[in-house]
Structure formats: C-alpha cells, structure tokens
Design a protein around this motif. Structure first.
Motif, PDB file in Angstrom:
ATOM      1  N   LEU A  96       0.823  -1.202   0.000  1.00 60.14           N
ATOM      2  CA  LEU A  96       0.000   0.000   0.000  1.00 60.14           C
ATOM      3  C   LEU A  96       0.862   1.258   0.000  1.00 60.14           C
ATOM      4  CD1 LEU A  96      -2.942   0.994   0.188  1.00 60.14           C
ATOM      5  CD2 LEU A  96      -2.685   0.964   2.651  1.00 60.14           C
ATOM      6  N   THR A  97       1.896   1.264   0.813  1.00 57.62           N
ATOM      7  CA  THR A  97       2.722   2.463   0.935  1.00 57.62           C
ATOM      8  C   THR A  97       3.781   2.577  -0.149  1.00 57.62           C
ATOM      9  OG1 THR A  97       4.157   1.319   2.509  1.00 57.62           O
ATOM     10  CG2 THR A  97       2.384   2.677   3.420  1.00 57.62           C
ATOM     11  N   SER A  98       4.102   1.489  -0.855  1.00 61.76           N
ATOM     12  CA  SER A  98       5.118   1.582  -1.908  1.00 61.76           C
ATOM     13  C   SER A  98       4.641   2.489  -3.043  1.00 61.76           C
ATOM     14  CB  SER A  98       5.470   0.198  -2.445  1.00 61.76           C
ATOM     15  OG  SER A  98       4.376  -0.371  -3.128  1.00 61.76           O
ATOM     16  N   SER A  99       3.367   2.443  -3.361  1.00 61.53           N
ATOM     17  CA  SER A  99       2.866   3.337  -4.404  1.00 61.53           C
ATOM     18  C   SER A  99       2.888   4.789  -3.924  1.00 61.53           C
ATOM     19  CB  SER A  99       1.452   2.936  -4.837  1.00 61.53           C
ATOM     20  OG  SER A  99       0.574   3.010  -3.741  1.00 61.53           O
ATOM     21  N   LEU A 100       2.667   5.000  -2.639  1.00 61.67           N
ATOM     22  CA  LEU A 100       2.730   6.360  -2.102  1.00 61.67           C
ATOM     23  C   LEU A 100       4.158   6.893  -2.127  1.00 61.67           C
ATOM     24  CD1 LEU A 100       0.336   6.023   0.975  1.00 61.67           C
ATOM     25  CD2 LEU A 100      -0.160   7.004  -1.264  1.00 61.67           C
ATOM     26  N   GLN A 104       5.405  10.314  -3.812  1.00 66.55           N
ATOM     27  CA  GLN A 104       6.175  11.291  -3.040  1.00 66.55           C
ATOM     28  C   GLN A 104       7.476  11.635  -3.764  1.00 66.55           C
ATOM     29  OE1 GLN A 104       7.584   9.873   0.746  1.00 66.55           O
ATOM     30  NE2 GLN A 104       7.868  11.936   1.533  1.00 66.55           N
ATOM     31  N   SER A 105       8.167  10.639  -4.285  1.00 69.66           N
ATOM     32  CA  SER A 105       9.422  10.888  -5.005  1.00 69.66           C
ATOM     33  C   SER A 105       9.173  11.723  -6.260  1.00 69.66           C
ATOM     34  CB  SER A 105      10.083   9.564  -5.392  1.00 69.66           C
ATOM     35  OG  SER A 105      10.437   8.844  -4.251  1.00 69.66           O
ATOM     36  N   ALA A 106       8.120  11.392  -6.982  1.00 67.77           N
ATOM     37  CA  ALA A 106       7.795  12.143  -8.197  1.00 67.77           C
ATOM     38  C   ALA A 106       7.431  13.587  -7.859  1.00 67.77           C
ATOM     39  CB  ALA A 106       6.652  11.469  -8.947  1.00 67.77           C
ATOM     40  N   SER A 107       6.723  13.792  -6.753  1.00 69.34           N
ATOM     41  CA  SER A 107       6.355  15.154  -6.345  1.00 69.34           C
ATOM     42  C   SER A 107       7.581  15.971  -5.966  1.00 69.34           C
ATOM     43  CB  SER A 107       5.394  15.104  -5.154  1.00 69.34           C
ATOM     44  OG  SER A 107       4.215  14.461  -5.509  1.00 69.34           O
ATOM     45  N   ILE A 108       8.503  15.352  -5.253  1.00 68.49           N
ATOM     46  CA  ILE A 108       9.731  16.059  -4.868  1.00 68.49           C
ATOM     47  C   ILE A 108      10.533  16.406  -6.115  1.00 68.49           C
ATOM     48  CG2 ILE A 108      11.969  15.752  -3.725  1.00 68.49           C
ATOM     49  CD1 ILE A 108      10.440  14.163  -1.556  1.00 68.49           C
ATOM     50  N   ALA A 110       9.433  16.815  -9.192  1.00 71.84           N
ATOM     51  CA  ALA A 110       8.728  17.870  -9.926  1.00 71.84           C
ATOM     52  C   ALA A 110       8.940  19.228  -9.262  1.00 71.84           C
ATOM     53  CB  ALA A 110       7.238  17.542 -10.015  1.00 71.84           C
ATOM     54  N   GLY A 111       8.928  19.268  -7.933  1.00 66.54           N
ATOM     55  CA  GLY A 111       9.158  20.523  -7.212  1.00 66.54           C
ATOM     56  C   GLY A 111      10.557  21.061  -7.444  1.00 66.54           C
ATOM     57  N   VAL A 112      11.550  20.179  -7.411  1.00 62.34           N
ATOM     58  CA  VAL A 112      12.939  20.604  -7.644  1.00 62.34           C
ATOM     59  C   VAL A 112      13.095  21.116  -9.070  1.00 62.34           C
ATOM     60  CG1 VAL A 112      15.303  19.734  -7.875  1.00 62.34           C
ATOM     61  CG2 VAL A 112      13.955  19.145  -5.869  1.00 62.34           C
ATOM     62  N   LEU A 113      12.531  20.387 -10.040  1.00 60.31           N
ATOM     63  CA  LEU A 113      12.631  20.831 -11.434  1.00 60.31           C
ATOM     64  C   LEU A 113      11.917  22.162 -11.659  1.00 60.31           C
ATOM     65  CD1 LEU A 113      12.192  17.467 -13.371  1.00 60.31           C
ATOM     66  CD2 LEU A 113      14.285  18.779 -13.018  1.00 60.31           C
TER      67      LEU A 113
END
Length: 180
Positions: A96-100, A104-108, A110-113
């Motif tokens: 359940l949490t692996s997809s989260l 989370q990694s993709a959001s971080i 995207a924020g850095v980019l």
C-alpha cells in the motif's frame, strides 16, 4: 468476481456470521463447514477475527499477519433472506505504501525541477532587463564627460521609452549648448 476485483497482493475472504470461510485464497478452506472440513477465520487470525465479526471499525483494529503490518478492509454484506456475511480484504502495508513512496518521489522531483526552471527564467529575465539599463547608464555617464554617447536602439516597453526620452533630453541639451 470478488477475487478479480482486488489488488494483486491482496487476499480476499468472505465469511459467514460464524466466521466460516465462503471465499478464501486457499480454495480448500472454502465451504469447509458444509464439507466436514471446517475452517474459520477465528483459527487463522485469532488476533482480529472477533473484532471483524463484531463489526468493529477499522481504525480500532491494529492488524498484523505473519508479524507484518497489513491494511485491513472489512464490511458487512447482507443478502436478502440470508445470513449476514463479512467481506474482508488484507493487503500488506508495504504494498500500500510503496505506491505512495513513488508519488512522493515524483512530487519532490517535480518541485525541484520547477524551482530550477523558475531560477533560470528569473536569471534570463533579469539579464534582458539589466542589459539595456546598463547601456543607458554607460551612455549617460559618457555624455556627462563630453564623450560620444550611444543609447541602445533595441529596447521596447518602459526601458525603450526611457531610452527614447534620454535621447530627446541629450539632443535638447546639445541644441541649447550650441545656441549659446
């Protein structure tokens, strides 16, 4: 249908009001009470079977299976004229949490980019604004020293208007100086 409508790593169960399995990941445990081979949820999961059969809300059940934390979904199913049943789905918490974690990694990332892109745009904008202003400053300093002054001709907007007005002012001062 109940088996195919679940997560890949989830285990699906359907039990009757007494906890006997009607659907189980191990098909040999299904309908065992009718086939003289009874198998109940209370035997397989004694820590949380009673809470599920009593209808305890999920927040009150701290579910573990084989020493690992699991997410537990349980809700009643009523069939007209039949006994009450409970649908149960057990999913390893790690699944359940692996997809989260991926989200989370993709959001971080995207924020850095986005931050890097905005810094680049800010640098480009500041350079495009400062270049003509620096040229105007250099021209005004040269003019006050009596040297030839060359104002930028490519500026537009407010900077272009400022350049034009400095040009008019310099020409007017030159005309008045020549008239004296």
């Amino acid at each position: 249908r109940m088996r195919s409508a679940t997560w890949l790593a989830a285990q699906t169960y359907l039990v009757n009001k007494d906890g006997y399995y009607l659907i189980h990941p191990d098909r040999e445990k299904e309908f065992g009470h009718e086939l003289n081979n009874p198998s109940r949820i209370q035997e397989e999961y004694p820590d949380w079977a009673d809470a599920i059969l009593k209808g305890t809300s999920l927040e009150e059940i701290d579910a573990y299976k084989d020493g690992k934390r699991v997410a537990l979904l349980s809700f009643p199913i009523e069939i007209q004229g039949g006994e009450g049943m409970r649908f149960i789905e057990v999913l390893p918490y790690s699944e359940l949490t692996s997809s989260l974690a991926g989200v989370q990694s993709a959001s971080i990332l995207a924020g850095v980019l986005a931050s890097l892109l905005s810094v680049c745009v800010a640098i480009l904008l500041s350079r495009s604004l400062l270049r003509p202003l620096n040229q105007i400053t250099t021209a005004v300093v040269a003019y006050t020293k009596g040297e030839p002054a060359e104002l930028p001709q490519t500026s537009t907007g407010e900077v272009g208007l400022l350049t034009q007005k400095f040009g008019f002012m310099m020409e007017e001062i030159r005309r008045q100086s020549d008239a004296l």
